[in-house]
Design an enzyme around this catalytic site. Sequence first.
Site, short mmCIF file in Angstrom:
data_model
loop_
_atom_site.label_atom_id
_atom_site.label_comp_id
_atom_site.label_asym_id
_atom_site.label_seq_id
_atom_site.Cartn_x
_atom_site.Cartn_y
_atom_site.Cartn_z
N GLU A 118 0.66 -1.28 -0.02
CA GLU A 118 -0.12 0.25 -0.23
C GLU A 118 0.56 1.35 0.11
O GLU A 118 1.01 2.26 -0.72
CB GLU A 118 -0.75 0.42 1.56
CG GLU A 118 -1.98 -0.94 1.41
CD GLU A 118 -3.00 -0.77 -0.07
OE1 GLU A 118 -3.50 0.50 -0.29
OE2 GLU A 118 -3.74 -1.89 -0.27
N ASP B 201 -6.66 7.67 0.15
CA ASP B 201 -5.92 7.04 0.92
C ASP B 201 -5.51 7.86 1.45
O ASP B 201 -4.03 8.44 1.13
CB ASP B 201 -5.78 5.89 -0.13
CG ASP B 201 -7.20 5.40 -0.90
OD1 ASP B 201 -8.26 5.19 0.06
OD2 ASP B 201 -6.62 4.72 -1.84
#
Length: 126
Positions: free
Chosen positions: A54, A71
């Site tokens: 991520e 995000d």
Amino acid sequence: MAALVLLSILACVLVGNMGKIFRRCELAQVLHQAGMDGFRGYSLADWLCMAFHESRFNTDTVDHEADGSTDNGIFQINSRQWCNDYRSSTRNLCHMHCSDLLTSNINDDIVCAMQIVQQPRGMGAW
């Protein structure tokens, strides 16, 4: 002299709020101490793999999504559901500002990630 002291204090405050790129073993130790190894059936390796995929272990990573959400942080926690970025509509289920996820202190990131994996999708949320 007073200006130099003030500048030093300001620099310390700014550095303290900046993000951090963790080393793998350092992050493993922090996650282990936080009780994430085995939490909801996910191993330390699962958490490390997800964080690397991520954010490359970078706490100040922000990704802007097509729907206007972001995000955020080392686990790339989305503002649509989990934090408030003050730009998009949010449910803010972790009751936090998205900017809190961007600092070198990842305690709030861990608490929110643990909340996310307790949902029906578990780690599939990522």
